[in-house]
Design a protein around this motif. Structure first.
Motif, PDB file in Angstrom:
ATOM      1  N   ASP A  55     -17.161   0.685 -25.604  1.00 39.09           N
ATOM      2  CA  ASP A  55     -18.204   1.355 -26.399  1.00 39.09           C
ATOM      3  C   ASP A  55     -17.652   2.255 -27.507  1.00 39.09           C
ATOM      4  O   ASP A  55     -18.414   3.005 -28.125  1.00 39.09           O
ATOM      5  N   ASN A  56     -16.365   2.202 -27.780  1.00 37.84           N
ATOM      6  CA  ASN A  56     -15.782   2.992 -28.856  1.00 37.84           C
ATOM      7  C   ASN A  56     -15.344   2.080 -30.004  1.00 37.84           C
ATOM      8  O   ASN A  56     -15.030   0.907 -29.774  1.00 37.84           O
ATOM      9  N   PRO A  57     -15.335   2.588 -31.235  1.00 40.76           N
ATOM     10  CA  PRO A  57     -14.852   1.763 -32.353  1.00 40.76           C
ATOM     11  C   PRO A  57     -13.351   1.528 -32.232  1.00 40.76           C
ATOM     12  O   PRO A  57     -12.649   2.287 -31.550  1.00 40.76           O
ATOM     13  N   PRO A  58     -12.827   0.502 -32.886  1.00 43.26           N
ATOM     14  CA  PRO A  58     -11.384   0.240 -32.844  1.00 43.26           C
ATOM     15  C   PRO A  58     -10.597   1.360 -33.524  1.00 43.26           C
ATOM     16  O   PRO A  58     -11.114   2.093 -34.356  1.00 43.26           O
ATOM     17  N   CYS A  78     -10.057 -11.424 -35.587  1.00 36.50           N
ATOM     18  CA  CYS A  78     -11.326 -11.937 -35.075  1.00 36.50           C
ATOM     19  C   CYS A  78     -12.017 -10.849 -34.264  1.00 36.50           C
ATOM     20  O   CYS A  78     -11.411 -10.243 -33.377  1.00 36.50           O
ATOM     21  N   CYS A  79     -13.273 -10.592 -34.601  1.00 34.05           N
ATOM     22  CA  CYS A  79     -14.082  -9.605 -33.892  1.00 34.05           C
ATOM     23  C   CYS A  79     -15.394 -10.251 -33.460  1.00 34.05           C
ATOM     24  O   CYS A  79     -15.742 -11.343 -33.897  1.00 34.05           O
ATOM     25  N   GLN A  80     -16.130  -9.549 -32.606  1.00 39.41           N
ATOM     26  CA  GLN A  80     -17.415 -10.060 -32.148  1.00 39.41           C
ATOM     27  C   GLN A  80     -18.438  -8.930 -32.123  1.00 39.41           C
ATOM     28  O   GLN A  80     -18.158  -7.830 -31.632  1.00 39.41           O
ATOM     29  N   GLY A  81     -19.612  -9.195 -32.684  1.00 37.98           N
ATOM     30  CA  GLY A  81     -20.668  -8.201 -32.681  1.00 37.98           C
ATOM     31  C   GLY A  81     -21.094  -7.836 -31.266  1.00 37.98           C
ATOM     32  O   GLY A  81     -21.074  -8.676 -30.362  1.00 37.98           O
ATOM     33  N   TYR A 109     -19.411 -13.912 -34.038  1.00 39.29           N
ATOM     34  CA  TYR A 109     -18.003 -13.717 -34.335  1.00 39.29           C
ATOM     35  C   TYR A 109     -17.840 -13.416 -35.824  1.00 39.29           C
ATOM     36  O   TYR A 109     -18.529 -13.992 -36.667  1.00 39.29           O
ATOM     37  N   TYR A 110     -16.897 -12.527 -36.139  1.00 35.41           N
ATOM     38  CA  TYR A 110     -16.562 -12.206 -37.519  1.00 35.41           C
ATOM     39  C   TYR A 110     -15.064 -12.377 -37.728  1.00 35.41           C
ATOM     40  O   TYR A 110     -14.259 -12.001 -36.868  1.00 35.41           O
ATOM     41  N   MET A 111     -14.729 -12.959 -38.877  1.00 37.98           N
ATOM     42  CA  MET A 111     -13.342 -13.063 -39.280  1.00 37.98           C
ATOM     43  C   MET A 111     -13.123 -12.107 -40.440  1.00 37.98           C
ATOM     44  O   MET A 111     -13.942 -12.048 -41.368  1.00 37.98           O
ATOM     45  N   CYS A 112     -12.038 -11.344 -40.409  1.00 39.57           N
ATOM     46  CA  CYS A 112     -11.814 -10.381 -41.484  1.00 39.57           C
ATOM     47  C   CYS A 112     -10.325 -10.154 -41.715  1.00 39.57           C
ATOM     48  O   CYS A 112      -9.488 -10.449 -40.855  1.00 39.57           O
ATOM     49  N   ASN A 113     -10.034  -9.632 -42.899  1.00 37.04           N
ATOM     50  CA  ASN A 113      -8.720  -9.095 -43.205  1.00 37.04           C
ATOM     51  C   ASN A 113      -8.902  -7.582 -43.349  1.00 37.04           C
ATOM     52  O   ASN A 113      -9.468  -7.117 -44.347  1.00 37.04           O
ATOM     53  N   PRO A 114      -8.464  -6.794 -42.375  1.00 35.01           N
ATOM     54  CA  PRO A 114      -8.677  -5.339 -42.426  1.00 35.01           C
ATOM     55  C   PRO A 114      -8.004  -4.653 -43.607  1.00 35.01           C
ATOM     56  O   PRO A 114      -8.394  -3.539 -43.966  1.00 35.01           O
ATOM     57  N   ILE A 115      -7.017  -5.301 -44.206  1.00 36.13           N
ATOM     58  CA  ILE A 115      -6.327  -4.704 -45.352  1.00 36.13           C
ATOM     59  C   ILE A 115      -7.193  -4.783 -46.598  1.00 36.13           C
ATOM     60  O   ILE A 115      -7.374  -3.799 -47.325  1.00 36.13           O
ATOM     61  N   THR A 116      -7.736  -5.950 -46.877  1.00 33.89           N
ATOM     62  CA  THR A 116      -8.547  -6.161 -48.082  1.00 33.89           C
ATOM     63  C   THR A 116     -10.035  -5.944 -47.834  1.00 33.89           C
ATOM     64  O   THR A 116     -10.819  -5.925 -48.780  1.00 33.89           O
ATOM     65  N   SER A 153     -11.520   1.611 -37.995  1.00 37.69           N
ATOM     66  CA  SER A 153     -12.723   1.438 -37.179  1.00 37.69           C
ATOM     67  C   SER A 153     -13.545   0.226 -37.603  1.00 37.69           C
ATOM     68  O   SER A 153     -14.558  -0.097 -36.980  1.00 37.69           O
ATOM     69  N   LEU A 154     -13.139  -0.440 -38.693  1.00 37.58           N
ATOM     70  CA  LEU A 154     -13.783  -1.662 -39.191  1.00 37.58           C
ATOM     71  C   LEU A 154     -15.250  -1.436 -39.559  1.00 37.58           C
ATOM     72  O   LEU A 154     -16.108  -2.306 -39.359  1.00 37.58           O
ATOM     73  N   ASN A 155     -15.537  -0.277 -40.137  1.00 35.94           N
ATOM     74  CA  ASN A 155     -16.912   0.045 -40.538  1.00 35.94           C
ATOM     75  C   ASN A 155     -17.406  -0.808 -41.696  1.00 35.94           C
ATOM     76  O   ASN A 155     -18.603  -0.789 -42.011  1.00 35.94           O
TER      77      ASN A 155
END
Length: 362
Positions: free
Chosen positions: A78-81, A116-119, A126-133, A97-99
Protein backbone atom coordinates in the motif's frame (compact mmCIF):
# COMPACT_ATOMS: atom_id res chain seq x y z
CA UNK A 1 59.84 36.05 -32.64
CA UNK A 2 61.82 34.77 -29.69
CA UNK A 3 62.98 31.26 -30.48
CA UNK A 4 62.84 30.38 -26.82
CA UNK A 5 59.06 30.70 -26.85
CA UNK A 6 58.49 28.34 -29.75
CA UNK A 7 58.60 25.12 -27.74
CA UNK A 8 56.07 26.42 -25.19
CA UNK A 9 53.77 27.62 -27.98
CA UNK A 10 54.16 24.27 -29.72
CA UNK A 11 53.38 22.36 -26.52
CA UNK A 12 50.37 24.55 -25.84
CA UNK A 13 49.00 23.86 -29.32
CA UNK A 14 49.78 20.15 -28.96
CA UNK A 15 48.10 19.96 -25.55
CA UNK A 16 45.07 21.81 -26.90
CA UNK A 17 44.85 19.35 -29.80
CA UNK A 18 45.19 16.43 -27.37
CA UNK A 19 42.45 17.88 -25.16
CA UNK A 20 40.11 18.30 -28.09
CA UNK A 21 40.80 14.77 -29.31
CA UNK A 22 40.24 13.33 -25.84
CA UNK A 23 36.99 15.24 -25.45
CA UNK A 24 35.77 13.92 -28.80
CA UNK A 25 36.82 10.37 -27.93
CA UNK A 26 34.90 10.51 -24.65
CA UNK A 27 31.87 11.96 -26.38
CA UNK A 28 31.82 9.39 -29.17
CA UNK A 29 32.96 6.24 -27.37
CA UNK A 30 32.54 6.56 -23.59
CA UNK A 31 29.39 8.53 -22.79
CA UNK A 32 27.06 5.76 -23.94
CA UNK A 33 28.37 3.48 -21.18
CA UNK A 34 27.21 5.81 -18.39
CA UNK A 35 23.91 5.60 -16.48
CA UNK A 36 21.21 8.11 -17.36
CA UNK A 37 21.62 10.42 -14.35
CA UNK A 38 25.35 10.81 -15.05
CA UNK A 39 24.51 11.69 -18.66
CA UNK A 40 22.14 14.45 -17.59
CA UNK A 41 24.96 15.94 -15.54
CA UNK A 42 27.36 15.57 -18.49
CA UNK A 43 25.06 17.76 -20.59
CA UNK A 44 26.47 20.73 -18.68
CA UNK A 45 30.06 20.06 -19.77
CA UNK A 46 29.75 21.73 -23.15
CA UNK A 47 27.31 22.39 -25.97
CA UNK A 48 28.64 19.51 -28.10
CA UNK A 49 28.02 17.00 -25.31
CA UNK A 50 24.57 18.39 -24.66
CA UNK A 51 23.61 18.04 -28.33
CA UNK A 52 25.11 14.56 -28.52
CA UNK A 53 23.25 13.24 -25.47
CA UNK A 54 19.97 14.80 -26.62
CA UNK A 55 19.78 12.89 -29.91
CA UNK A 56 17.54 9.81 -30.39
CA UNK A 57 20.51 7.98 -31.90
CA UNK A 58 22.54 8.47 -28.71
CA UNK A 59 19.61 7.31 -26.55
CA UNK A 60 19.41 4.17 -28.65
CA UNK A 61 23.16 3.60 -28.45
CA UNK A 62 23.17 4.07 -24.67
CA UNK A 63 20.37 1.53 -24.23
CA UNK A 64 22.53 -0.98 -26.12
CA UNK A 65 25.75 -0.14 -24.24
CA UNK A 66 24.87 0.35 -20.59
CA UNK A 67 24.03 -2.84 -18.67
CA UNK A 68 24.94 -2.01 -15.09
CA UNK A 69 22.49 -2.25 -12.21
CA UNK A 70 21.76 1.34 -11.20
CA UNK A 71 19.73 0.55 -8.11
CA UNK A 72 16.57 -1.01 -6.75
CA UNK A 73 12.93 -0.08 -6.98
CA UNK A 74 11.43 -1.04 -3.63
CA UNK A 75 7.83 -1.15 -2.45
CA UNK A 76 5.96 -2.27 0.65
CA UNK A 77 2.25 -2.98 0.87
CA UNK A 78 0.00 0.00 0.00
CA UNK A 79 2.98 2.37 -0.26
CA UNK A 80 4.33 4.05 -3.42
CA UNK A 81 7.62 2.75 -4.86
CA UNK A 82 10.97 4.19 -3.82
CA UNK A 83 14.46 3.92 -5.30
CA UNK A 84 17.74 3.09 -3.53
CA UNK A 85 21.26 2.93 -4.96
CA UNK A 86 24.86 2.65 -3.82
CA UNK A 87 25.75 5.80 -5.79
CA UNK A 88 23.04 8.51 -5.60
CA UNK A 89 25.23 11.02 -7.49
CA UNK A 90 25.42 8.98 -10.70
CA UNK A 91 22.34 6.75 -10.47
CA UNK A 92 18.76 7.77 -9.77
CA UNK A 93 15.33 8.45 -11.25
CA UNK A 94 13.48 11.79 -11.33
CA UNK A 95 10.23 10.43 -9.85
CA UNK A 96 10.83 7.23 -7.82
CA UNK A 97 7.18 7.05 -6.71
CA UNK A 98 6.11 6.85 -10.39
CA UNK A 99 3.48 9.58 -9.97
CA UNK A 100 3.63 10.27 -13.71
CA UNK A 101 1.56 7.09 -14.27
CA UNK A 102 -2.24 7.61 -14.39
CA UNK A 103 -2.97 5.44 -11.32
CA UNK A 104 -1.12 4.15 -8.23
CA UNK A 105 0.81 1.02 -9.18
CA UNK A 106 2.69 -1.97 -7.86
CA UNK A 107 6.10 -2.70 -9.37
CA UNK A 108 6.37 -6.13 -11.01
CA UNK A 109 9.45 -6.57 -13.22
CA UNK A 110 12.17 -4.69 -15.10
CA UNK A 111 14.50 -5.30 -18.02
CA UNK A 112 17.21 -3.12 -19.60
CA UNK A 113 15.68 0.23 -18.69
CA UNK A 114 11.99 -0.65 -18.89
CA UNK A 115 9.80 -1.17 -15.84
CA UNK A 116 6.56 -3.16 -15.69
CA UNK A 117 3.95 -2.03 -13.17
CA UNK A 118 0.34 -2.93 -12.46
CA UNK A 119 -2.52 -0.70 -11.40
CA UNK A 120 -3.92 -1.38 -7.94
CA UNK A 121 -7.58 -0.79 -8.76
CA UNK A 122 -10.16 -1.55 -11.43
CA UNK A 123 -8.93 -3.92 -14.12
CA UNK A 124 -5.42 -3.80 -12.62
CA UNK A 125 -3.96 -2.77 -15.95
CA UNK A 126 -0.31 -3.44 -16.68
CA UNK A 127 1.82 -0.40 -17.51
CA UNK A 128 5.16 -0.27 -19.25
CA UNK A 129 7.35 2.75 -18.56
CA UNK A 130 10.82 4.20 -18.62
CA UNK A 131 11.20 5.95 -15.22
CA UNK A 132 14.06 8.06 -16.56
CA UNK A 133 12.17 9.67 -19.44
CA UNK A 134 8.70 9.20 -17.87
CA UNK A 135 7.39 7.66 -21.08
CA UNK A 136 4.68 5.05 -20.51
CA UNK A 137 2.16 2.84 -22.25
CA UNK A 138 -0.79 0.84 -20.99
CA UNK A 139 -1.03 -2.85 -21.89
CA UNK A 140 -4.34 -4.30 -23.19
CA UNK A 141 -6.32 -6.42 -20.76
CA UNK A 142 -5.11 -10.00 -20.52
CA UNK A 143 -7.33 -13.00 -21.34
CA UNK A 144 -6.64 -15.07 -18.22
CA UNK A 145 -6.88 -14.30 -14.52
CA UNK A 146 -3.29 -13.70 -13.41
CA UNK A 147 -4.19 -13.48 -9.72
CA UNK A 148 -3.54 -10.78 -7.11
CA UNK A 149 0.25 -11.22 -7.25
CA UNK A 150 1.04 -12.24 -10.84
CA UNK A 151 4.23 -14.15 -11.68
CA UNK A 152 4.95 -11.83 -14.59
CA UNK A 153 8.37 -11.33 -16.18
CA UNK A 154 9.33 -8.52 -18.54
CA UNK A 155 11.49 -9.64 -21.46
CA UNK A 156 13.28 -6.84 -23.32
CA UNK A 157 16.51 -7.19 -25.27
CA UNK A 158 17.59 -3.96 -27.02
CA UNK A 159 18.11 -4.44 -30.74
CA UNK A 160 20.53 -2.56 -32.96
CA UNK A 161 17.88 -2.30 -35.67
CA UNK A 162 14.90 -1.25 -33.55
CA UNK A 163 14.83 2.31 -32.18
CA UNK A 164 11.47 1.66 -30.50
CA UNK A 165 11.51 -1.02 -27.80
CA UNK A 166 9.94 -4.37 -28.62
CA UNK A 167 9.23 -6.41 -25.52
CA UNK A 168 7.18 -9.27 -24.11
CA UNK A 169 5.42 -9.95 -20.83
CA UNK A 170 5.31 -13.59 -19.75
CA UNK A 171 2.97 -14.59 -16.95
CA UNK A 172 2.68 -18.01 -15.31
CA UNK A 173 -0.75 -18.43 -13.70
CA UNK A 174 -2.69 -21.24 -11.96
CA UNK A 175 -4.80 -23.23 -14.40
CA UNK A 176 -8.58 -22.91 -14.00
CA UNK A 177 -9.13 -26.29 -15.66
CA UNK A 178 -6.47 -28.51 -14.07
CA UNK A 179 -5.92 -28.46 -10.31
CA UNK A 180 -2.31 -27.68 -9.40
CA UNK A 181 -1.23 -27.07 -13.01
CA UNK A 182 0.35 -23.90 -14.39
CA UNK A 183 -0.44 -22.17 -17.67
CA UNK A 184 1.32 -19.34 -19.47
CA UNK A 185 0.15 -16.15 -21.18
CA UNK A 186 2.40 -13.94 -23.30
CA UNK A 187 1.98 -10.34 -24.39
CA UNK A 188 3.91 -9.12 -27.44
CA UNK A 189 4.34 -5.38 -28.01
CA UNK A 190 4.95 -6.14 -31.67
CA UNK A 191 1.56 -7.85 -32.00
CA UNK A 192 -0.13 -5.62 -29.43
CA UNK A 193 -2.05 -8.53 -27.89
CA UNK A 194 -1.99 -11.36 -25.35
CA UNK A 195 -1.90 -15.05 -26.25
CA UNK A 196 -2.40 -18.03 -23.95
CA UNK A 197 0.07 -20.79 -24.68
CA UNK A 198 -1.18 -24.30 -25.38
CA UNK A 199 1.51 -25.60 -23.03
CA UNK A 200 0.49 -26.66 -19.51
CA UNK A 201 2.88 -27.58 -16.71
CA UNK A 202 1.38 -30.38 -14.60
CA UNK A 203 4.19 -30.37 -12.03
CA UNK A 204 1.79 -29.19 -9.26
CA UNK A 205 4.06 -26.43 -7.99
CA UNK A 206 3.15 -23.08 -6.49
CA UNK A 207 5.45 -20.44 -7.92
CA UNK A 208 7.05 -17.52 -6.10
CA UNK A 209 5.92 -14.61 -8.32
CA UNK A 210 8.81 -12.21 -7.71
CA UNK A 211 11.51 -14.79 -8.59
CA UNK A 212 10.98 -14.72 -12.38
CA UNK A 213 14.21 -14.60 -14.43
CA UNK A 214 14.74 -14.50 -18.20
CA UNK A 215 17.82 -16.20 -19.68
CA UNK A 216 18.45 -16.93 -23.37
CA UNK A 217 14.87 -17.34 -24.52
CA UNK A 218 13.64 -19.13 -21.39
CA UNK A 219 11.79 -17.77 -18.35
CA UNK A 220 12.31 -19.41 -14.96
CA UNK A 221 10.43 -19.22 -11.65
CA UNK A 222 11.27 -20.75 -8.30
CA UNK A 223 8.57 -22.84 -6.65
CA UNK A 224 7.78 -22.72 -2.96
CA UNK A 225 9.51 -24.79 -0.29
CA UNK A 226 12.44 -25.71 -2.53
CA UNK A 227 10.23 -27.63 -4.95
CA UNK A 228 12.39 -26.98 -8.00
CA UNK A 229 12.34 -24.43 -10.82
CA UNK A 230 9.62 -24.17 -13.47
CA UNK A 231 10.84 -23.08 -16.90
CA UNK A 232 9.00 -21.89 -20.01
CA UNK A 233 10.76 -21.75 -23.38
CA UNK A 234 9.34 -18.90 -25.48
CA UNK A 235 10.63 -20.28 -28.78
CA UNK A 236 9.69 -23.93 -28.26
CA UNK A 237 6.51 -23.17 -26.30
CA UNK A 238 7.57 -25.79 -23.79
CA UNK A 239 7.66 -25.97 -19.99
CA UNK A 240 9.75 -28.12 -17.69
CA UNK A 241 10.40 -28.72 -13.99
CA UNK A 242 14.08 -28.50 -13.06
CA UNK A 243 15.22 -30.26 -9.93
CA UNK A 244 18.41 -29.90 -7.95
CA UNK A 245 20.09 -26.92 -6.28
CA UNK A 246 16.80 -25.17 -5.69
CA UNK A 247 16.47 -24.54 -1.97
CA UNK A 248 14.00 -22.47 0.01
CA UNK A 249 16.85 -20.12 0.96
CA UNK A 250 18.44 -19.85 -2.52
CA UNK A 251 17.81 -17.32 -5.29
CA UNK A 252 17.98 -17.69 -9.06
CA UNK A 253 19.65 -15.30 -11.48
CA UNK A 254 21.90 -15.09 -14.53
CA UNK A 255 25.66 -15.48 -14.78
CA UNK A 256 27.75 -15.83 -17.95
CA UNK A 257 24.58 -16.18 -20.01
CA UNK A 258 23.30 -19.14 -17.97
CA UNK A 259 20.72 -19.65 -15.25
CA UNK A 260 22.30 -19.87 -11.82
CA UNK A 261 21.27 -20.38 -8.23
CA UNK A 262 22.94 -18.53 -5.37
CA UNK A 263 22.90 -18.94 -1.61
CA UNK A 264 24.99 -17.56 1.22
CA UNK A 265 26.45 -18.45 4.58
CA UNK A 266 27.87 -15.56 6.53
CA UNK A 267 29.97 -13.54 4.08
CA UNK A 268 30.44 -16.46 1.65
CA UNK A 269 28.24 -16.71 -1.46
CA UNK A 270 28.02 -19.93 -3.50
CA UNK A 271 26.82 -19.93 -7.12
CA UNK A 272 25.96 -22.93 -9.31
CA UNK A 273 25.15 -22.57 -13.02
CA UNK A 274 22.78 -24.62 -15.18
CA UNK A 275 24.66 -26.47 -17.92
CA UNK A 276 21.79 -28.15 -19.80
CA UNK A 277 18.18 -27.18 -19.29
CA UNK A 278 16.90 -30.14 -21.31
CA UNK A 279 18.68 -32.92 -19.43
CA UNK A 280 16.40 -35.81 -18.51
CA UNK A 281 15.60 -34.97 -14.90
CA UNK A 282 14.17 -38.44 -14.21
CA UNK A 283 17.43 -40.31 -14.69
CA UNK A 284 19.79 -41.13 -11.85
CA UNK A 285 22.65 -38.67 -11.67
CA UNK A 286 20.95 -36.16 -13.97
CA UNK A 287 21.21 -33.38 -11.40
CA UNK A 288 25.00 -33.48 -11.57
CA UNK A 289 24.86 -33.16 -15.34
CA UNK A 290 22.43 -30.24 -15.26
CA UNK A 291 24.15 -28.13 -12.60
CA UNK A 292 27.88 -27.52 -12.52
CA UNK A 293 30.62 -24.89 -12.24
CA UNK A 294 30.08 -24.19 -8.57
CA UNK A 295 32.00 -21.14 -7.41
CA UNK A 296 32.27 -19.51 -4.01
CA UNK A 297 33.44 -15.98 -3.28
CA UNK A 298 33.90 -14.00 -0.11
CA UNK A 299 32.38 -10.60 0.54
CA UNK A 300 34.53 -7.83 1.95
CA UNK A 301 33.88 -7.72 5.69
CA UNK A 302 35.82 -4.47 5.95
CA UNK A 303 33.05 -2.79 4.00
CA UNK A 304 30.22 -4.59 5.74
CA UNK A 305 30.28 -6.49 9.01
CA UNK A 306 28.25 -9.63 8.36
CA UNK A 307 27.19 -12.15 10.99
CA UNK A 308 27.59 -15.86 10.26
CA UNK A 309 23.95 -16.35 9.34
CA UNK A 310 21.62 -16.58 6.37
CA UNK A 311 21.64 -13.63 3.98
CA UNK A 312 18.96 -13.02 1.39
CA UNK A 313 20.37 -12.81 -2.15
CA UNK A 314 18.09 -10.35 -3.94
CA UNK A 315 19.72 -10.36 -7.35
CA UNK A 316 22.56 -11.95 -9.26
CA UNK A 317 23.42 -10.89 -12.81
CA UNK A 318 25.70 -8.62 -14.84
CA UNK A 319 28.59 -9.74 -12.60
CA UNK A 320 26.85 -8.17 -9.61
CA UNK A 321 25.31 -9.72 -6.50
CA UNK A 322 22.83 -7.77 -4.40
CA UNK A 323 21.94 -9.01 -0.95
CA UNK A 324 20.36 -8.03 2.34
CA UNK A 325 21.26 -9.12 5.85
CA UNK A 326 19.29 -7.61 8.70
CA UNK A 327 19.45 -3.83 8.39
CA UNK A 328 22.25 -3.87 5.79
CA UNK A 329 21.98 -3.93 1.99
CA UNK A 330 25.10 -4.64 -0.03
CA UNK A 331 26.32 -4.83 -3.62
CA UNK A 332 29.22 -7.06 -4.65
CA UNK A 333 31.05 -6.68 -7.97
CA UNK A 334 32.34 -10.13 -8.96
CA UNK A 335 34.89 -8.69 -11.42
CA UNK A 336 36.31 -5.96 -9.20
CA UNK A 337 35.81 -8.09 -6.05
CA UNK A 338 34.45 -4.98 -4.40
CA UNK A 339 31.70 -4.67 -1.81
CA UNK A 340 29.55 -1.53 -1.51
CA UNK A 341 26.96 -0.67 1.10
CA UNK A 342 23.62 0.96 0.27
CA UNK A 343 23.11 4.18 2.25
CA UNK A 344 19.48 3.18 2.83
CA UNK A 345 17.98 -0.28 3.20
CA UNK A 346 14.54 -1.44 2.00
CA UNK A 347 12.09 -2.83 4.53
CA UNK A 348 12.61 -6.57 5.02
CA UNK A 349 9.26 -7.46 3.42
CA UNK A 350 9.52 -4.97 0.53
CA UNK A 351 9.21 -6.11 -3.06
CA UNK A 352 12.54 -5.33 -4.71
CA UNK A 353 13.10 -4.96 -8.47
CA UNK A 354 16.65 -4.27 -9.79
CA UNK A 355 16.74 -1.51 -12.38
CA UNK A 356 19.12 -0.42 -15.17
CA UNK A 357 18.79 3.29 -16.00
CA UNK A 358 18.83 3.72 -19.76
CA UNK A 359 17.35 6.21 -22.22
CA UNK A 360 15.50 3.53 -24.20
CA UNK A 361 12.59 4.95 -26.21
CA UNK A 362 9.26 3.35 -25.44
Amino acid sequence: MDRGKKPSMFLAAKNSKLYMDLKDIIREHALAFLPAKSLFRCQGVCRDWMLQISTPFFAHNQSLSYHGISGLFCQTHDNPPSFVTTDPKSCGVPDPSLNFLPVPVDIRSSSNGLLCCQGRTGDKTYYMCNPITKQWKSIPKQNANHGSDPAVVLVFEPSLLNFVAEYKLVCAFPSADFDGATEFEIYSSKEGSWKISGEICFADRKLIPKTGVYVNGIVYWQSRNGGGIVSFDLMKDRSQLLQGYSRSYSSIGRMDGKLCTACSSGSAVSVVTLSNVYSNTMQIGSTARMWKDKITFQLDNKALSLPQEYMHIIYIGNDVVLGQCGQAMYSYDMKKKETKVFPTTPHYDARVVPYTSTLVYL
